[in-house]
Design a protein around this motif. Structure first.
Motif, PDB file in Angstrom:
ATOM      1  N   HIS A 118       0.857  -1.183   0.000  1.00  0.00           N
ATOM      2  CA  HIS A 118       0.000   0.000   0.000  1.00  0.00           C
ATOM      3  C   HIS A 118       0.895   1.236   0.000  1.00  0.00           C
ATOM      4  N   TYR A 119       0.480   2.253  -0.775  1.00  0.00           N
ATOM      5  CA  TYR A 119       1.272   3.469  -0.925  1.00  0.00           C
ATOM      6  C   TYR A 119       0.418   4.708  -0.720  1.00  0.00           C
ATOM      7  N   ASN A 120       1.080   5.769  -0.275  1.00  0.00           N
ATOM      8  CA  ASN A 120       0.476   7.079  -0.141  1.00  0.00           C
ATOM      9  C   ASN A 120       1.347   8.059  -0.921  1.00  0.00           C
ATOM     10  N   ALA A 121       0.737   8.978  -1.629  1.00  0.00           N
ATOM     11  CA  ALA A 121       1.485   9.985  -2.376  1.00  0.00           C
ATOM     12  C   ALA A 121       1.283  11.334  -1.710  1.00  0.00           C
ATOM     13  N   SER A 122       2.375  11.907  -1.185  1.00  0.00           N
ATOM     14  CA  SER A 122       2.255  13.185  -0.493  1.00  0.00           C
ATOM     15  C   SER A 122       2.367  14.368  -1.452  1.00  0.00           C
ATOM     16  N   SER A 123       2.977  14.155  -2.604  1.00  0.00           N
ATOM     17  CA  SER A 123       3.035  15.217  -3.609  1.00  0.00           C
ATOM     18  C   SER A 123       2.826  14.582  -4.975  1.00  0.00           C
ATOM     19  N   GLY A 124       2.304  15.362  -5.902  1.00  0.00           N
ATOM     20  CA  GLY A 124       1.978  14.788  -7.206  1.00  0.00           C
ATOM     21  C   GLY A 124       0.717  13.948  -7.085  1.00  0.00           C
ATOM     22  N   SER A 125       0.225  13.497  -8.185  1.00  0.00           N
ATOM     23  CA  SER A 125      -1.003  12.714  -8.143  1.00  0.00           C
ATOM     24  C   SER A 125      -0.726  11.240  -8.355  1.00  0.00           C
ATOM     25  N   ILE A 126      -1.605  10.429  -7.834  1.00  0.00           N
ATOM     26  CA  ILE A 126      -1.513   8.986  -8.046  1.00  0.00           C
ATOM     27  C   ILE A 126      -1.611   8.691  -9.534  1.00  0.00           C
ATOM     28  N   GLU A 127      -2.475   9.414 -10.243  1.00  0.00           N
ATOM     29  CA  GLU A 127      -2.625   9.167 -11.676  1.00  0.00           C
ATOM     30  C   GLU A 127      -1.304   9.370 -12.413  1.00  0.00           C
ATOM     31  N   GLU A 128      -0.585  10.449 -12.081  1.00  0.00           N
ATOM     32  CA  GLU A 128       0.710  10.696 -12.716  1.00  0.00           C
ATOM     33  C   GLU A 128       1.702   9.592 -12.369  1.00  0.00           C
ATOM     34  N   MET A 129       1.698   9.162 -11.108  1.00  0.00           N
ATOM     35  CA  MET A 129       2.598   8.105 -10.683  1.00  0.00           C
ATOM     36  C   MET A 129       2.294   6.798 -11.416  1.00  0.00           C
ATOM     37  N   VAL A 130       1.020   6.439 -11.486  1.00  0.00           N
ATOM     38  CA  VAL A 130       0.643   5.188 -12.139  1.00  0.00           C
ATOM     39  C   VAL A 130       0.973   5.250 -13.625  1.00  0.00           C
ATOM     40  N   GLU A 131       0.779   6.402 -14.232  1.00  0.00           N
ATOM     41  CA  GLU A 131       1.150   6.559 -15.638  1.00  0.00           C
ATOM     42  C   GLU A 131       2.655   6.316 -15.814  1.00  0.00           C
ATOM     43  N   GLN A 132       3.450   6.850 -14.904  1.00  0.00           N
ATOM     44  CA  GLN A 132       4.896   6.649 -14.953  1.00  0.00           C
ATOM     45  C   GLN A 132       5.256   5.177 -14.730  1.00  0.00           C
ATOM     46  N   VAL A 133       4.603   4.543 -13.772  1.00  0.00           N
ATOM     47  CA  VAL A 133       4.834   3.115 -13.516  1.00  0.00           C
ATOM     48  C   VAL A 133       4.510   2.309 -14.766  1.00  0.00           C
ATOM     49  N   ASP A 134       3.383   2.626 -15.401  1.00  0.00           N
ATOM     50  CA  ASP A 134       2.990   1.904 -16.615  1.00  0.00           C
ATOM     51  C   ASP A 134       4.021   2.095 -17.716  1.00  0.00           C
ATOM     52  N   GLY A 183      -5.402   9.694  -2.849  1.00  0.00           N
ATOM     53  CA  GLY A 183      -3.949   9.751  -2.841  1.00  0.00           C
ATOM     54  C   GLY A 183      -3.273   8.453  -2.456  1.00  0.00           C
ATOM     55  N   THR A 184      -3.972   7.347  -2.652  1.00  0.00           N
ATOM     56  CA  THR A 184      -3.394   6.050  -2.296  1.00  0.00           C
ATOM     57  C   THR A 184      -3.445   5.088  -3.483  1.00  0.00           C
ATOM     58  N   ALA A 185      -2.573   4.109  -3.416  1.00  0.00           N
ATOM     59  CA  ALA A 185      -2.536   3.063  -4.433  1.00  0.00           C
ATOM     60  C   ALA A 185      -2.022   1.789  -3.771  1.00  0.00           C
ATOM     61  N   MET A 186      -2.184   0.681  -4.459  1.00  0.00           N
ATOM     62  CA  MET A 186      -1.606  -0.564  -3.970  1.00  0.00           C
ATOM     63  C   MET A 186      -1.118  -1.371  -5.155  1.00  0.00           C
ATOM     64  N   THR A 187      -0.147  -2.219  -4.893  1.00  0.00           N
ATOM     65  CA  THR A 187       0.327  -3.139  -5.915  1.00  0.00           C
ATOM     66  C   THR A 187       0.138  -4.555  -5.406  1.00  0.00           C
ATOM     67  N   ILE A 188      -0.151  -5.448  -6.332  1.00  0.00           N
ATOM     68  CA  ILE A 188      -0.284  -6.867  -6.029  1.00  0.00           C
ATOM     69  C   ILE A 188       0.719  -7.575  -6.931  1.00  0.00           C
ATOM     70  N   THR A 189       1.657  -8.267  -6.315  1.00  0.00           N
ATOM     71  CA  THR A 189       2.681  -8.967  -7.078  1.00  0.00           C
ATOM     72  C   THR A 189       2.667 -10.426  -6.661  1.00  0.00           C
ATOM     73  N   MET A 190       2.563 -11.298  -7.639  1.00  0.00           N
ATOM     74  CA  MET A 190       2.522 -12.742  -7.387  1.00  0.00           C
ATOM     75  C   MET A 190       3.822 -13.369  -7.873  1.00  0.00           C
ATOM     76  N   PHE A 191       4.301 -14.348  -7.127  1.00  0.00           N
ATOM     77  CA  PHE A 191       5.534 -15.050  -7.438  1.00  0.00           C
ATOM     78  C   PHE A 191       5.280 -16.554  -7.403  1.00  0.00           C
ATOM     79  N   ALA A 192       6.128 -17.305  -8.057  1.00  0.00           N
ATOM     80  CA  ALA A 192       6.001 -18.760  -8.046  1.00  0.00           C
ATOM     81  C   ALA A 192       6.279 -19.319  -6.656  1.00  0.00           C
TER      82      ALA A 192
END
Length: 108
Positions: free
Chosen positions: A7-23, A47-56
Motif C-alpha cells: 500500500h502506498y500514499n502519495a504526499s506530492s503529485g497525483s496517483i494518476e501521474e505516478m501510475v502513468e509513470q509506472v505503466d 492519494g493512495t494506491a496498492m500493488t499486487i505482485t505474485m511469485f512462483a
C-alpha cells in the motif's frame, strides 16, 4: 504461489501521474526483473494506491526486494510516494480467467 500486497500514499503529485509513470517505465520490466508472474497496480482513491505482485515461490519474492526498493526510491523522489503497509503470504486459493493474462494499460 506467494503474494506481496503493498500500500502506498502519495504526499506530492497525483496517483494518476505516478501510475502513468509506472505503466510507462516499470510495469513491463518488473516481472522480468523480479521474477513475478503477475504485477498489478490499483488506484485505491484519496492519494493512495496498492500493488499486487505474485511469485512462483517465497524465495523468488524475497529476491525481488532489492529491485522493489530501487523502484520505490525512484517513485519517492518524483512523486513523494511512501509505502504505508506490506502484506505477504502464501497463496492458498487462486483462480484466474483469460482476462487476467491480458495487459491493461493506464489511460486518462
Amino acid at each position: 504461489m506467494y503474494a506481496i500486497v503493498r500500500h502506498y500514499n502519495a504526499s506530492s503529485g497525483s496517483i494518476e501521474e505516478m501510475v502513468e509513470q509506472v505503466d510507462r517505465e516499470f510495469a513491463d520490466r518488473i516481472p522480468e526483473q523480479v521474477g513475478s508472474i503477475l504485477y498489478t497496480a490499483v488506484h485505491t482513491g484519496d492519494g493512495t494506491a496498492m500493488t499486487i505482485t505474485m511469485f512462483a515461490d517465497t524465495a523468488t519474492a524475497n529476491r525481488s526486494e532489492q529491485t522493489v526498493a530501487q523502484v520505490q526510491q525512484a517513485l519517492a523522489a518524483r512523486f513523494g510516494v511512501s509505502e504505508t503497509a506490506v502484506h505477504r503470504g502464501e497463496v492458498l486459493v487462486s483462480r484466474a480467467s483469460q482476462a487476467v493474462a491480458e495487459t491493461v494499460r493506464f489511460t486518462r
